[in-house]
Design an enzyme around this catalytic site. Structure first.
Site, PDB file in Angstrom:
ATOM      1  N   GLY A 181      62.518  34.548  26.931  1.00 30.48           N
ATOM      2  CA  GLY A 181      63.294  33.903  27.990  1.00 30.48           C
ATOM      3  C   GLY A 181      62.635  33.790  29.343  1.00 30.48           C
ATOM      4  O   GLY A 181      63.155  33.083  30.219  1.00 30.48           O
ATOM      5  N   PRO A 241      58.622  36.237  23.461  1.00 27.78           N
ATOM      6  CA  PRO A 241      58.412  35.162  24.430  1.00 27.78           C
ATOM      7  C   PRO A 241      57.945  33.868  23.748  1.00 27.78           C
ATOM      8  O   PRO A 241      57.152  33.910  22.809  1.00 27.78           O
ATOM      9  CB  PRO A 241      57.305  35.709  25.334  1.00 27.78           C
ATOM     10  CG  PRO A 241      56.557  36.679  24.489  1.00 27.78           C
ATOM     11  CD  PRO A 241      57.507  37.210  23.455  1.00 27.78           C
ATOM     12  N   ARG A 244      63.002  17.015  26.717  1.00 29.71           N
ATOM     13  CA  ARG A 244      63.637  17.939  27.663  1.00 29.71           C
ATOM     14  C   ARG A 244      64.392  17.240  28.798  1.00 29.71           C
ATOM     15  O   ARG A 244      65.503  17.647  29.127  1.00 29.71           O
ATOM     16  CB  ARG A 244      62.616  18.941  28.243  1.00 29.71           C
ATOM     17  CG  ARG A 244      61.992  19.866  27.189  1.00 29.71           C
ATOM     18  CD  ARG A 244      61.135  20.958  27.802  1.00 29.71           C
ATOM     19  NE  ARG A 244      61.920  21.874  28.586  1.00 29.71           N
ATOM     20  CZ  ARG A 244      61.949  21.922  29.902  1.00 29.71           C
ATOM     21  NH1 ARG A 244      61.175  21.129  30.620  1.00 29.71           N
ATOM     22  NH2 ARG A 244      62.720  22.771  30.523  1.00 29.71           N
ATOM     23  N   CYS A 295      65.535   2.786  23.115  1.00 27.83           N
ATOM     24  CA  CYS A 295      66.728   2.038  23.538  1.00 27.83           C
ATOM     25  C   CYS A 295      67.893   2.962  23.852  1.00 27.83           C
ATOM     26  O   CYS A 295      68.865   3.038  23.104  1.00 27.83           O
ATOM     27  CB  CYS A 295      67.100   1.026  22.468  1.00 27.83           C
ATOM     28  SG  CYS A 295      65.873  -0.267  22.397  1.00 27.83           S
ATOM     29  N   GLU A 296      67.781   3.699  24.937  1.00 27.65           N
ATOM     30  CA  GLU A 296      68.823   4.598  25.441  1.00 27.65           C
ATOM     31  C   GLU A 296      68.626   4.682  26.936  1.00 27.65           C
ATOM     32  O   GLU A 296      67.493   4.867  27.396  1.00 27.65           O
ATOM     33  CB  GLU A 296      68.627   6.029  24.899  1.00 27.65           C
ATOM     34  CG  GLU A 296      68.788   6.231  23.436  1.00 27.65           C
ATOM     35  CD  GLU A 296      70.230   6.316  22.978  1.00 27.65           C
ATOM     36  OE1 GLU A 296      71.135   6.499  23.814  1.00 27.65           O
ATOM     37  OE2 GLU A 296      70.439   6.161  21.771  1.00 27.65           O
ATOM     38  N   TYR A 324      58.742  23.353  23.919  1.00 26.34           N
ATOM     39  CA  TYR A 324      59.981  22.609  23.689  1.00 26.34           C
ATOM     40  C   TYR A 324      59.812  21.111  23.970  1.00 26.34           C
ATOM     41  O   TYR A 324      60.738  20.464  24.451  1.00 26.34           O
ATOM     42  CB  TYR A 324      61.145  23.206  24.505  1.00 26.34           C
ATOM     43  CG  TYR A 324      61.378  24.658  24.185  1.00 26.34           C
ATOM     44  CD1 TYR A 324      61.888  25.043  22.954  1.00 26.34           C
ATOM     45  CD2 TYR A 324      61.036  25.662  25.088  1.00 26.34           C
ATOM     46  CE1 TYR A 324      62.063  26.384  22.632  1.00 26.34           C
ATOM     47  CE2 TYR A 324      61.214  27.004  24.780  1.00 26.34           C
ATOM     48  CZ  TYR A 324      61.728  27.350  23.548  1.00 26.34           C
ATOM     49  OH  TYR A 324      61.905  28.682  23.229  1.00 26.34           O
TER      50      TYR A 324
HETATM   51  N1  PLP Z   1      64.161  34.633  20.913  1.00 25.44           N
HETATM   52  C1  PLP Z   1      65.288  33.976  20.610  1.00 25.44           C
HETATM   53  C2  PLP Z   1      66.265  34.626  19.701  1.00 25.44           C
HETATM   54  C3  PLP Z   1      65.542  32.707  21.152  1.00 25.44           C
HETATM   55  O1  PLP Z   1      66.670  32.080  20.857  1.00 25.44           O
HETATM   56  C4  PLP Z   1      64.567  32.141  22.007  1.00 25.44           C
HETATM   57  C5  PLP Z   1      64.789  30.815  22.621  1.00 25.44           C
HETATM   58  O2  PLP Z   1      65.836  30.385  22.945  1.00 25.44           O
HETATM   59  C6  PLP Z   1      63.399  32.852  22.267  1.00 25.44           C
HETATM   60  C7  PLP Z   1      63.227  34.098  21.708  1.00 25.44           C
HETATM   61  C8  PLP Z   1      62.311  32.306  23.132  1.00 25.44           C
HETATM   62  O3  PLP Z   1      62.751  32.017  24.385  1.00 25.44           O
HETATM   63  P1  PLP Z   1      61.701  31.507  25.487  1.00 25.44           P
HETATM   64  O4  PLP Z   1      60.978  30.366  24.899  1.00 25.44           O
HETATM   65  O5  PLP Z   1      62.557  31.119  26.615  1.00 25.44           O
HETATM   66  O6  PLP Z   1      60.805  32.670  25.798  1.00 25.44           O
END
Ligand code: PLP
Length: 427
Positions: A249, A287, A325, A355-356, A383
């Site tokens: 996160g 991560p 994103r 087309c959006e 992502y």
């Molecule tokens: N672990 C879990 C269970 C997740 O759902 C996520 C992403 O949402 C992550 C790890 C990785 O998160 P991030 O990419 O923000 O480090």
């Protein structure tokens, strides 16, 4: 004459030299010319530097970094992290097979996700997966059944929802009461008692993950406090928790907001852990974005300039299917010309060919561009490609990984034959 080199904010392995953008030692314009656009370009050194900050934070501790591969699951990227000693956090059977294909070990994998199927559980057990992060009481029952039927025992950790606000976009908050993830903090002790009693399970730890793109240490410190309270009560009930998995996160700098560095964050977390007597536990972390997000950019070519009554549009060849994103989360990505030059400066919305009206990449940006110019959409390592689709029957982009002055194509551009491969006309 010396060429002036400026590292780009948040992305030190991408630099501007005499007005031209470089990744490590290579000119981005050369890569676009050779491989076409849209093109994702990644810096291996940037990934290893991001990993290095976590490794410094964990020096002298018992810890395993499990790359959350949903951020970017391309095989060569998994290979880089496997070779650097990482484990993996997965959320599907497909991700499991990717790790193996990239040379990772099943024992170094943790399996998260709210909807694991019996078939996925069976396969993970057969391979000897490191741990299941179980997300509901119902899943505990099913996993135990599957393990017993397979003649094995499933190592489990319960993902606890600590009800902490990570202060990020609502779509990427995961640890609040209203989210679908994890077992509620108030139910966790009962869930652990049940897990300990089930014949097919072996409790090996506790897990939490509160959200993504977190830019402040405070929610982590709050979540840690809540998790440690629970560790105390679960262990007081006689159920040992050998590891603590603290999720992922940690955010990255997209727009000048700098999250704490991983080592600085973990210094603070270890202060708390040491103070409460948990500093020598085994730690896992998951991560994703912080390892790859600022290691990548997406190169795109300007197709048309379209002045409008209310807005000027810069139509580029990257779209929401390649880089979802902005459309999904109103996310902001910096956009930088790959070489100086271009047309007269104006304010544009950067939009793709899909087309959006939701197909936009950046809004209200001052750009001096002409058709044919190249732009780099920055901070595109996480992502983006992992959420790409074939919407509007667009083939997915190619990917290149750079190491010093060498570039390797790690994913070819998807052709129309690739797209049609599984489809059949009616007889
Ligand atoms: N672990 C879990 C269970 C997740 O759902 C996520 C992403 O949402 C992550 C790890 C990785 O998160 P991030 O990419 O923000 O480090």
């Amino acid at each position: 004459m010396t060429t002036h080199t400026t590292a780009l904010p948040g992305q030190p392995f991408f630099s501007s030299r005499g007005g031209e953008l470089f990744v490590e030692e290579l000119r981005l314009a050369d890569l676009a010319r050779e491989h076409g656009t849209p093109l994702f370009v990644y810096s291996k050194a940037a990934m290893l530097a991001a990993l290095g900050a976590y490794q410094r934070g964990f020096a002298g501790r018992r810890a395993r970094i499990c790359y959350a591969m949903k951020a970017n699951p391309s095989l060569a990227i998994l290979q880089v992290f496997a070779q650097a000693g990482c484990g993996f956090d997965i959320v599907s059977g497909g991700e499991l097979e990717r790790v193996l294909a990239a040379g990772g070990r099943a024992a170094d994998i943790i399996f998260s996700g709210v909807g694991k199927t019996r078939a996925e559980m069976r396969r993970a057990l057969e391979l000897g997966i490191g741990c299941f992060n179980v997300e509901s009481e119902a899943e505990l029952e099913v996993l135990s059944e599957v393990a017993v039927a397979s003649g094995t025992t499933a190592p489990v950790s319960i993902r606890v929802n600590p009800d902490v606000d990570p202060k990020t976009h609502p779509y990427i908050s995961t640890g609040l009461k209203g989210n679908k993830f994890g077992v509620a903090h108030g139910r966790a002790l009962a869930a652990y008692r049940r897990a300990a009693a089930l014949p097919g399970l072996k409790v090996v730890g506790i897990d939490c993950h509160i959200g993504s793109q977190i830019t402040d240490a405070a929610p982590y410190l709050d979540a840690m406090e809540r998790i440690l309270d629970l560790v105390e009560s679960v262990e007081a009930a006689g159920i040992a928790l050998p590891h603590i998995d603290f999720g992922g996160g940690l955010g990255i700098d997209y727009q000048g907001v700098q999250p704490p560095a991983a080592d600085a964050l973990w210094r603070k977390l270890f202060d708390k852990l040491d103070a409460r007597g948990f500093g020598d536990r085994q730690f896992l972390i998951e991560p994703g974005r912080s390892l790859v997000g600022n290691a990548g950019v997406c190169l795109t070519e300007v197709l048309y300039l379209k002045p409008g009554e209310q807005k000027n549009f810069c139509i580029v060849d990257v779209a929401m299917n390649d880089l979802p994103r902005p459309a999904m989360y109103q996310a902001w990505h910096a956009v930088v010309p790959v070489a100086a030059g271009g047309g007269p400066a104006s304010t544009y919305d950067l939009v793709g060919p899909v087309c959006e009206s939701g197909d936009w990449i950046a809004r209200d940006r001052e750009l001096a561009v002409r058709p044919g110019d190249l732009l780099a959409v920055m901070s595109a390592g996480a992502y983006c490609m992992s959420m790409a689709s074939n919407y509007n029957s667009r083939g997915r982009a190619a990917e290149v990984l750079v190491e010093g002055d060498r570039a390797a194509v790690i994913r070819g551009r998807e052709s129309i034959a690739d797209q049609l491969r599984l489809e059949r006309l009616l007889p």
